[in-house]
Design an enzyme around this catalytic site. Structure first.
Site: not given
Ligand SMILES: O=C(O)c1cccc(C(=O)CC[C@H]2O[C@@H](n3cnc4c(=O)[nH]cnc43)[C@H](O)[C@@H]2O)c1
Ligand SMILES: [Zn+2]
Length: 353
Positions: A183, A213, A82, A27, A210, A149, A291, A29
């Protein structure tokens, strides 16, 4: 091992044992693994970004008030990626950091929607991660596999795009093994993603959302029932529901536990209140993971040290913990047997000295 990551409450020889222990990481990212050096390099490449270019300033930037703040900061780092060259650099450097910690196998969670919606061509994106994966295996001996994901808060459009990229034979990368959901959880019910998980599972992918959490045990039940989860990302709040713990133990559904992450995002108040001990006592399979390690000021070795303290483990206990992750992985049987044997040989050698 940097001094910042040495928990003084764990004996130094246990830190040394952990540093050399062959491990699997289940796990972690992709963007969340960018080291301060890589974040600074990407920020310098793209100077219009608000992300600091100075690695020292990143320590403050990576201090979060809550989970929502963490996601804001996370997305500002996503904005730095990018071009396919940025993707390739990030992926290769993440593998190098894992290899340095004796990680033999890692399932890296990637959010392709975040990159394609920001204009990176999907074929170039897949080629960049695959090129880095093959280079990492050849040069560092670390085997990488991917979990794609859904960023749940981005809605069903993101779910559709993610499942398309994960199941279309013309684009899906060879290294893809699983399908996840990340997310925020609050306001993002899991059941709505069932049709997307059904399609991913039908295409041969494993389900690893997930859950639990930042919300309660009902989210973990939803992930099991609707998304047919084979492992749970975090699952922290499962500790509030004895029936759920019994179910996870009976059905051998491992938890991907990330202790320091839970403190950094303020999902758990203090490390001593982390429910990992309750999981172990209930017979739930615990795997230890990092994480978003640089964002949380940790790495996988430090997470093993934290677990050793919380679970009162010696070298054999740590070796068993490392084997839990190998067993719970989606690596093929010969690969799992190879790493498990390496763990045994390493442990026997260390205990004989
Ligand atoms: O990319 C976008 O445009 C976008 C728009 C709206 C919402 C999101 C996200 O919510 C992206 C979340 C992002 O966070 C990552 N992540 C990393 N660590 C964790 C964690 O501990 N718990 C949950 N999510 C996590 C996940 O893989 C998403 O890439 C994006
Ligand atoms: Zn995570």
């Amino acid at each position: 091992m940097t001094d910042r990551l040495v928990d003084a409450r764990v004996p130094r020889d246990l830190h040394t044992f952990i540093a050399g222990l062959p491990k699997a990481e289940l796990h972690v990212h992709h963007v969340g693994s960018a080291s301060p050096r890589i974040v600074a390099e990407l920020a310098a490449r793209h100077p219009d970004s608000k992300v600091p270019t100075d690695p020292e300033a990143l320590v403050d930037y990576f201090t979060f008030t809550d989970f929502a703040h963490f996601i804001d900061v996370y997305l500002s780092v996503v904005d730095l990626i990018r071009t396919p060259e940025d993707v390739r650099l990030l992926t290769y450097e993440v593998a190098r950091d894992l290899a340095r910690q004796q990680v033999r196998y890692a399932e890296v969670t990637i959010t392709p929607f975040s990159s394609t919606r920001r204009g990176i061509d999907e074929s170039a994106f897949m080629a960049a991660i695959e090129d880095a994966r093959k280079a990492a295996e050849a040069e560092f001996g670390t085997v990488l596999r991917w979990c794609f994901d859904i960023p749940g808060e981005a809605g069903l459009e993101a779910a559709e795009e993610t499942v398309r990229l994960a199941t279309d034979d013309r684009v899906r990368p060879e290294g893809l093994v699983s399908f996840g959901l990340g997310g925020p959880e609050i306001g993002v019910p899991r059941p709505q993603f069932k049709p997307y998980f059904d399609r991913a599972i039908a295409a041969g992918l494993h389900s690893v959302p997930h859950a639990g959490e930042t919300t309660g045990p009902e989210t973990v039940w939803d992930a099991l029932t609707h998304l047919r989860a084979e492992r749970i990302g975090h699952g922290t709040s499962s500790a509030q529901d004895p029936k759920l713990l019994a179910h996870l133990a009976e059905h051998r559904i491992p938890l991907e536990v990330c202790p320091t992450s839970n403190i950094a995002t303020r999902a758990v108040r203090t490390i001593d209140e982390h429910p990992i001990k309750e999981f172990a006592k209930a017979g739930v399979i615990v795997t230890i993971n990092s994480d978003d390690p640089p964002m949380f000021g940790t790495d996988l070795n430090n997470e093993y040290a934290v677990a050793a303290r919380l679970l009162d483990l010696d070298e054999r206990g740590l070796a068993d913990l490392a084997k839990n992750a190998v067993d719970a992985s989606f690596l093929d049987e010969p690969g799992r047997a190879r790493i498990a044997a390496e763990i045994d040989t390493y442990t026997a050698g260390r205990l004989a000295t």
